[in-house]
Enzyme design. Structure first.
Site, PDB file in Angstrom:
ATOM      1  N   LYS C  58      31.654  41.051  75.135  1.00 46.51           N
ATOM      2  CA  LYS C  58      33.125  41.022  75.125  1.00 46.51           C
ATOM      3  C   LYS C  58      33.650  42.274  74.434  1.00 46.51           C
ATOM      4  O   LYS C  58      33.077  42.744  73.429  1.00 46.51           O
ATOM      5  CB  LYS C  58      33.576  39.767  74.378  1.00 46.51           C
ATOM      6  CG  LYS C  58      35.068  39.493  74.420  1.00 46.51           C
ATOM      7  CD  LYS C  58      35.342  38.169  73.706  1.00 46.51           C
ATOM      8  CE  LYS C  58      36.818  37.807  73.774  1.00 46.51           C
ATOM      9  NZ  LYS C  58      37.095  36.546  73.057  1.00 46.51           N
ATOM     10  N   SER C 133      39.688  33.447  75.628  1.00 47.76           N
ATOM     11  CA  SER C 133      39.854  34.856  75.883  1.00 47.76           C
ATOM     12  C   SER C 133      38.579  35.560  76.351  1.00 47.76           C
ATOM     13  O   SER C 133      38.638  36.721  76.748  1.00 47.76           O
ATOM     14  CB  SER C 133      40.377  35.552  74.622  1.00 47.76           C
ATOM     15  OG  SER C 133      39.488  35.337  73.571  1.00 47.76           O
ATOM     16  N   SER C 157      37.737  30.145  72.553  1.00 50.30           N
ATOM     17  CA  SER C 157      37.657  31.255  73.496  1.00 50.30           C
ATOM     18  C   SER C 157      36.312  31.514  74.136  1.00 50.30           C
ATOM     19  O   SER C 157      36.222  32.369  75.004  1.00 50.30           O
ATOM     20  CB  SER C 157      38.104  32.551  72.801  1.00 50.30           C
ATOM     21  OG  SER C 157      39.485  32.491  72.555  1.00 50.30           O
TER      22      SER C 157
END
Lengths: 106, 498, 459
Positions: C58, C133, C157
């Site tokens: 990420k 996210s 997330s």
């Protein structure tokens, strides 16, 4: 919870986030509605609670030896700094600043 | 301090907030060097640059120094204290917040005694320094150096117990001494390792309430603190006597114009939005740990003063000079012990040694002359004349091998050679050994008798008051080498002879 | 030979159109990946499940040489001069960072629609969001590009996108994994999380990155068990709690059906299922949305254009701050910074932030009580819905409600995992297991059993 336009301006100023005046109504509305949802917390009986925080058992903050080596950087600062001169980070002179450096907080 | 006005008498009320930089090798929350004087931004890393993803880790020695200082000030060191974020935007504050302490500080409730006054210490807490901004290096720009960002600071806040500028000055000097003695800080205002902000208010005598206070900043010497306090108090008294109210604001000391002026307010309000630092668990100090710090406390100024008076019979004036500068005191003690003559040691150290240090220029990094106790520079870490050389010189004087006058010249030479030679060797080389040989002395006396026949005649006929002059002339004729005691005796013989 | 997995990853990425003109999963690729993989086995001769494996990371986790943008304009092009501890540990285990994945800006969001670089499209249905996210990382695993991806957890997330995408998503105990190099959103909630094709993949990755880090004062010094071995343990006799607050009347029937099937599977495997209550669950979203934005407003104060990242020059310093931050931050980030600043400001701190922390402690107490009463793990749905259409949710608070089943674990600091438990109307459904603090071993055992017994869709 009614957030006024002035509230938004004040918060935006504290947070140094420039807000377009045209966005004020939307933002004030959104923030008000979000904060309305938080109102329910006012009714919770917190007497049984401690101050709260992450739930791990705490032996206290770990302490580090007063010695290097420093954490290395793989690139020179100038590699990612927006403006560097003579080894300094350069920023526009503070508009309200006069002839002394004393106004810095400590 | 009081201000007399037509409306009545006002009393000055002062509290001082002092920040001292701790003498750690590395910064408060990262292992970057905390040393002064590196090229700009050389001592930086992800943590003190506030790069995305960096995290603080507490420096153990900073905590120990903080605890030591707090204990030396008579504070209670709390077993648990909490770091907090103090938010404001400024280019030399990389995270946009300072890691400090707020409602759970490291220590509270101390006291500093200055003479007969007891000034209460409200709190002592640990925090990190910001970087430096230089505003006059580049046109319309500010240059930011983050070497100082993250260096550990101790904030020491006093209760508003101070009542005059001179008392404030004494408080600062006493505080500075404690910091030097505990090895916590170099407390050098010129280098920025000691900073003072003052809170000043005025109130009618007998009034238990505090008046509105102003904060005075930009104070860069103890004498400026005193002058600024006097100036601001005068200003406030004038305001009050006009029937107006003192406005709560920040004032800056303008050294050039010798007055305080309001700071241009850059923020309508200071909302620091304190909350507990989530990246640091609470700081937990065990009773054992605190006891160990207490147990390893070096001798504090008050104790040293008492010991010097008791064990070395040092005069009050000399005590003040010695105690004000720990390295000087340590040097004195070493010389006192080595020479076995504390009185002579005190005379020499507070006299010749101190005078020489004050004018000396050091090649060592923190080059600065000896402090006058004014919050200015601290002494260099070394004395050019080793302890045993000075002790030897003292012994030579006592034995009559050299005169006191000659000893000063010998000392100056010892300084120059850095103690490479013994005092005796220097005395010989410079031909300064005292001459006690009667024949030589008589020769010099005879010479003076010839050159100053009239005075000599009068002395011989009984004018004792000329003795000093004649002794002086003999000393001069001998180039300072004559043994003044023996010269006195020989002159006495001539007087008797008549 | 040893670079095969990496080569296959890039090939698959091209095949799936993982770039900006397709699913928009990938923000940057490691052009050195193949060479690194080749050098790895040649030089090290190490074993280990991660050797020469390509990992998707990420974009809020600091890597050297490859930019770390956090999905934000304010860090566009920013290359970190240091790497996160979790990255160093993965590389030491022989893994190769192949991709940096797209995400909601600064991890604020539940769909990746808040990315400054465009939303990520769900690999199974590109008209839908992958969740957020960590949507890019979840999608990378679901798309078959990598077996393992790193994400970050603050309110769900990793687990929520894992549920939406039909992959495994793990949130470790707070303090289990170092946060050094994870760009902070909410410091008291953040953890690096792991997405995996299977429970075993996730367990392997967590085993490598977990453990005390002297660079993170909140990382805890507790030994790291062998999670892969632990996951093989039988669940016979394991007590599984079913908290009623997570199975409200209005729960989506498709999700309820999958959860009921999962509960049955546990029973068949010999686990004991018990109804329990976590009475303060309903407060989780309001508590979360006070604490997280407050800490975020603080953590994002460093983005000021002075030392790195975007700088927008104006007339003077103040203008520079305002313009940089208003141009650099998107609307959701701005909203949360304002919210966070407000709840910390003078006069409101006690009523909001401090009160929220106290209610948070009650939420944590709920978990402790339940686990102390003899429950080994809890089972709940991971999300209230399956993956929704891009653009379907426009009200901020409605979007926040996506975290309703996941945020409690972050607030309490307990570990949790989302496991694929089937699908509803063609879209993946995730079941969540929540364990006591540092109880990941038990958590993995339950997860592994669940995955095995249901013949997980993404095996």
């Amino acid at each position: 919870m009614a957030i006024t336009f002035d509230d938004v301006r004040q918060i935006a100023s504290l947070a140094r986030v420039g807000i377009d005046e045209t966005r004020l109504p939307v933002l004030a509305g959104e923030l008000s509605r979000i904060l309305d949802h938080m109102a329910v917390l006012a009714q919770v009986d917190v007497s049984a609670s401690d101050a709260g925080g992450p739930g791990n058992p705490e032996p206290g903050a770990p302490l580090r030896r007063d010695a290097g080596p420093p954490i290395p950087l793989s690139e020179a600062l100038s590699h990612f700094a927006p403006d560097m001169r003579g080894g300094f980070f350069i920023v526009p002179r503070l508009a309200t600043h006069e002839d002394d450096a004393s106004e810095e907080e400590t | 301090m009081t201000g007399h006005t037509e409306a009545g008498s006002y009393e000055m009320v002062v509290g001082l907030e002092v920040h001292v930089q701790l003498t750690t090798a590395t910064k408060a929350f990262c292992p970057c060097s905390a040393a002064y004087g590196a090229p700009p931004n050389e001592n930086t890393c992800p943590v003190c640059l506030a790069l995305p993803g960096a995290l603080p880790v507490i420096n153990a020695h900073a905590v120990e120094l903080a605890a030591r200082a707090a204990l030396a000030l008579g504070c209670t060191v709390h077993g648990t204290s909490i770091f907090a974020r103090k938010h404001y935007f400024y280019p030399d504050l990389p995270k946009g917040y300072q890691i400090s302490q707020y409602d759970r500080p490291l220590a509270t409730g101390g006291v500093l005694e200055i003479g007969e006054s007891r000034i209460r210490i409200t709190r002592v807490h640990l925090e990190e320094d910001a970087g430096k901004s230089i505003h006059d290096r580049y046109p319309s720009a500010s240059a930011i150096d983050l070497n100082r960002s993250g260096v550990p600071l101790l904030e020491i806040v006093s209760e508003p117990d101070l009542r005059s500028p001179s008392q404030a000055g004494r408080y600062l000097r006493a505080l500075r001494e404690v910091m030097l003695y505990t090895g916590v800080s170099d407390v050098n205002m010129e280098e920025g390792s000691l900073r003072v902000d003052a809170n000043v208010s005025a109130r009618r005598f007998g009034d238990a309430n505090l008046g509105t206070k102003t904060e005075v900043k930009n104070l860069n010497s103890f004498s400026n603190v005193e002058r600024a306090l006097a100036s601001e108090f005068e200003r406030q008294c004038a305001v009050l006597s006009r029937g107006q109210r003192v406005e709560q604001q920040t004032m800056l000391w303008d050294a050039a114009r010798d007055m305080v002026r309001p700071a241009r307010s850059k923020e309508a309000s200071h909302d620091y939005r304190y909350f507990p630092e989530p990246d640091l668990p609470p700081l937990v100090l065990t009773d054992d740990w605190i006891d160990r710090v207490r147990g390893s406390m070096p001798e504090l100024p008050a104790a040293r003063r008492a010991r010097y008076a008791r064990d070395y019979a040092v005069s009050d004036g000399d005590i003040d000079v010695l105690v004000a500068t720990p390295v000087l005191a340590e040097y004195f003690e070493a010389v006192a012990i080595a020479s076995g003559d504390p009185k002579a040691a005190a005379n020499w150290v507070t006299g010749e040694v101190l005078a020489e240090r004050k004018t000396a220029v050091h090649a060592i990094t923190r080059a600065s002359p000896v402090s006058s106790g004014d919050g200015a520079a601290a002494p260099g870490s070394s004395f050019p004349v080793p302890v045993d050389r000075l002790a030897e010189l003292i012994a030579l004087i006592r034995a009559g091998t050299v005169s006191h006058t000659a000893a000063k010249a010998i000392y100056a030479e010892l300084v120059r050679v850095g103690g490479a030679e013994t005092a005796k060797r220097v005395a010989e080389r410079l031909g300064l050994q005292q001459v006690g040989d009667d024949a030589a002395l008589r020769a010099w006396i005879d010479a003076v008798w010839l050159e100053h026949a009239a005075e000599a005649r009068r002395f011989e006929s009984g004018e004792q008051k000329l003795k000093g002059v004649l002794v002086g002339l003999v000393m001069k004729k001998s180039g300072g080498r004559a043994d003044p005691r023996r010269v006195n005796q020989l002159l006495d013989e001539r007087a008797v002879r008549g | 030979m040893s670079a095969d997995a990496v080569r296959a990853a890039f090939a698959r990425a091209r095949e799936m159109k993982a770039g900006p003109d397709g699913l928009n999963i990938v923000l940057a690729e490691n052009s050195d990946a193949e060479r690194e993989a080749g050098a790895m086995t040649a030089a090290e001769g190490l074993g280990g499940p991660l050797l020469a494996q390509p990992i998707a990371v990420k974009d809020n986790i600091a890597t050297l040489d490859i930019p770390t943008t956090c999905g934000s304009r304010i860090l566009e092009g920013y290359v970190s001069p240091y790497e996160a501890t979790v990255i160093a540990r993965l590389r030491a285990a022989g893994a190769v960072i192949a991709f940096k994945t797209n995400m909601d800006e600064f991890a604020m969001g539940s769909s990746t629609e808040n990315s400054a670089f465009g939303t990520v499209h769900h690999p199974l249905d590109p008209s839908r969001v992958p969740g957020g996210s960590s949507g890019g990382s979840a999608a990378a695993v679901a798309a078959g590009m990598v077996r393992i991806a790193l994400g970050s957890e603050t309110g769900g997330s990793v687990r929520q996108p894992a549920a939406f995408c039909g992959v495994v998503g793990v949130k470790p105990t707070y303090g289990r994994v170092s946060r050094y190099g994870l760009v902070a959103f909410a410091s008291s909630l953040d953890q690096v999380g792991v997405l995996g094709r299977t429970v075993d993949d996730a367990a392997a990755a967590l085993g490598v990155i977990a453990g005390r880090d002297p660079l993170d004062s909140t990382s805890v010094d507790i030994p790291v068990p062998d999670y892969r071995a632990a996951s093989r343990r039988s669940v016979r006799g394991l007590v599984i709690g079913r908290p009623r607050e997570y199975f409200p009347e209005r729960l989506d029937p498709g999700i309820r059906a999958r959860c009921d099937a999962a509960i049955d599977a546990f029973r068949s495997a010999g686990a004991i299922v018990r109804d329990v209550s976590l009475p303060h669950t309903d407060y989780a979203v309001p508590v979360y949305y006070i604490i997280a934005p407050a800490e975020a407003s603080s953590n994002l104060a460093r983005f000021d254009g002075v030392r790195y990242g975007l700088r927008v020059t104006g007339s003077g310093l103040s203008a520079m701050y305002d313009a940089t931050r208003s141009r650099g931050f998107g609307p959701e980030v701005t909203r949360r910074i304002l919210l966070g600043t407000y709840v910390l400001s003078a006069g409101y701190y006690d009523a909001y932030y401090r009160r929220a922390q106290r209610v948070r402690a009650l939420i944590e107490q709920d978990f402790r009580s339940v686990f102390a009463s003899g429950v080994d793990v809890l089972f709940t749905p991971t999300t209230p819905t399956t993956a929704f259409k891009i653009g379907a949710v426009s009200d901020p608070y409605e979007m926040y409600l996506n975290d309703i089943f996941t945020a409690t674990a972050n607030l309490a600091g307990v570990p949790a995992v989302s496991v694929p438990i089937g699908s509803s109307q063609g879209l993946p459904v995730g079941g969540q297991l929540i364990a006591p603090h540092f109880g990941e071993a038990t958590m993995f055992a339950a997860a592994y059993a669940l995955e095995g017994s249901l013949g997980s869709a993404s095996a």
